[in-house]
Each structure stands twice: as C-alpha cells, then as structure tokens.
Design an enzyme around this catalytic site. Structure first.
Site, short mmCIF file in Angstrom:
data_model
loop_
_atom_site.label_atom_id
_atom_site.label_comp_id
_atom_site.label_asym_id
_atom_site.label_seq_id
_atom_site.Cartn_x
_atom_site.Cartn_y
_atom_site.Cartn_z
N SER A 150 -0.39 -1.86 8.18
CA SER A 150 0.85 -1.58 8.90
C SER A 150 1.26 -0.14 8.64
O SER A 150 0.84 0.48 7.65
CB SER A 150 1.95 -2.53 8.40
OG SER A 150 3.22 -2.11 8.84
N TYR A 163 7.14 -7.03 2.26
CA TYR A 163 6.16 -6.58 3.25
C TYR A 163 5.70 -5.16 2.92
O TYR A 163 4.48 -4.88 2.94
CB TYR A 163 6.78 -6.65 4.64
CG TYR A 163 5.80 -6.44 5.77
CD1 TYR A 163 5.07 -7.50 6.28
CD2 TYR A 163 5.60 -5.18 6.33
CE1 TYR A 163 4.17 -7.33 7.33
CE2 TYR A 163 4.70 -5.00 7.38
CZ TYR A 163 3.99 -6.07 7.87
OH TYR A 163 3.10 -5.89 8.90
#
Length: 268
Positions: A150, A163
C-alpha cells in the site's frame, strides 16, 4: 485462450474471491498468460464455483479454489502442506499475498483485538505463506513472491495505525525475502497501490456520502483529493498487469522493490 507464458506453472493468490477485486483480477491476468490458478478465500465453494469455472473455461487452465482462515496459523500450514501439496507436489511457482484488512480508529482507543487481527492477516500470514512455499521455489530454480502492499507502507494515516504498521512491515518482509533468495531464481517484490476502485471502495464512499449529506460524486472527489494526486482511481487491472509483468523474464532482476502504483502520492 491462454498464451504460453505460464504453461506448467501455478499461482496461489490469497483473497481472490470477489470478481472486481485486486486478487481475482490478478488471477484472471495470470490465467490468461497460461498459469494454473489457486483461488483462495473463506467463502463456501458453491459461491466461488462460477468464478472458478469461468477462469478454467475461458483460459483453458486448471483452476482450483481452496479455503483457509489466514488468521489461524494451523489453517495456513494445512493449506500449504496438505491441500496444495495434494494438487501440486512440487509446490506453487507464484505466491501473491493479497488478502488484507484495515480499521480506522483513534490511537488511544484503537481496539487491541483489531490490532492483533490486522497484523496477523496483513503481515504474519504473508510471512507464514512465504515460509511454507519458498523452499519449493528455490528447488525449482524459479519463483515469484508478490506482496500487495500500500501507499501506507511509506506514508501514514493517523487513524490507520495497525494498517500502517502492517504494510511498513510487509515491505520489510519483501526486502528480507529478496535478500534470502539472491541467486536462486526466486524474486520477491511488493506493489503499493493508492486508492483503487472496487465495490468495497464504492460502498465506503456511499456511506460517507450518506453521513455527510453529499452526492456520491462529491464523496469520490473528497476521497481522491486526499489519496490520489492524479485525481483518478487506480484500477484493479493496472495492479494486475504490474503483478503479471513481475512474472516475466524482463523482471528477473527486479527483486526487493516496492513498486508504487499510487497516482503520484509518493511524489507529494
């Protein structure tokens, strides 16, 4: 009809059971290139059968669907050491660690059970899957490990603590595995998307629009402004094509890389 590039090789893609998802799109692109496919998820086999059968019929490759709860190490080990070994005794040739999740919450009230779940799914499960598959790749002298990371492996969002940390760790795992595999014919890279247009993304934007009393178009514009400097969504096809490229001879010397497909976010 598949092309000849992947004939004789098999790819395992975790989290690949939604038709508009990154995982399933990667499976489609690799099937088109001739790779046998192992779809993975936790849904009932009957629910996935149409997707599995479509890949097999359209591209004339073998396609299997295997279930495993990646929150449980025992199920990961059973997936690799029993289910996959029964189908492919020499192991998989491509591992795509795509499954992941995230939760937004303030740091001081972040739910600790969600921390554990996110770290397990986004980081520990990829480690276990690599640990259990890379040996067979080394023996064959060829393999591709692709981690779907990501933009938050380099950037952070303050309400996205677990995350953020999991994706930073996943890029660290990518580099470590690449170093371990130098000279073996096995490469390990991560792909780092910005905001990708999927049904889940659209659902989240609709929820935001309803809460704030704005249109879906306005909600999309807000999401894009904060996440994608280009003003455009990243598509699942773009992510999948990068993954497929990493499986070609042209990418033999690309390893340990974190490849941004981020609409310019890292350039800000």
């Amino acid at each position: 009809m598949a092309d000849a590039g992947g004939i004789g090789k098999v790819a395992l893609i975790t989290g690949s059971t939604s038709c508009d998802s990154i995982g399933y799109t990667i499976a489609r692109i690799l099937a088109r290139k001739g790779y046998d496919i192992i779809l993975h998820g936790r849904r009932a086999e009957a629910d996935i059968e149409p997707l599995r059968e479509l890949l097999q019929r359209e591209f004339h490759v073998k396609c299997h669907y295997l279930t495993a709860d990646l929150l449980q190490r025992s199920e990961i080990e059973n997936l690799c050491e029993k289910k996959i070994e029964a189908l492919y005794p020499d192991g998989v040739d491509i591992l795509v660690n795509n499954a992941g999740c995230g939760v937004h919450a303030p740091l001081e009230s972040f739910p600790v059970d969600k921390w554990d779940e996110i770290i397990q799914l986004n980081l520990t499960a990829p480690f276990d899957l690599v640990r259990l598959t890379v040996g067979a790749m080394k023996k064959k002298g060829w393999g591709r490990i692709i981690n779907i990371s990501s933009i938050f492996s380099k950037k952070v969002m303050k309400t996205f603590v677990a995350y953020n940390c999991s994706k930073h760790g996943l890029d660290g795992l990518t580099k470590t595995v690449a170093n371990d595999c130098f000279g073996t014919g096995v490469t390990c890279n991560s792909i780092c998307p910005a905001l990708v247009k999927t049904s889940l993304t659209t659902k989240n934007m609709k929820i935001k629009a309803e809460i704030e009393g704005i249109s879906l178009e306005e909600s999309e514009a807000i999401f894009l402004k904060t996440r994608n400097p280009s003003g455009q969504f990243v598509t699942v096809e773009q992510i999948a094509e990068v993954a497929a490229f990493l499986c070609t001879p042209a990418a033999d010397q690309i390893t340990g890389a974190s490849i941004p497909v981020d609409a310019g976010k890292w350039a800000e």
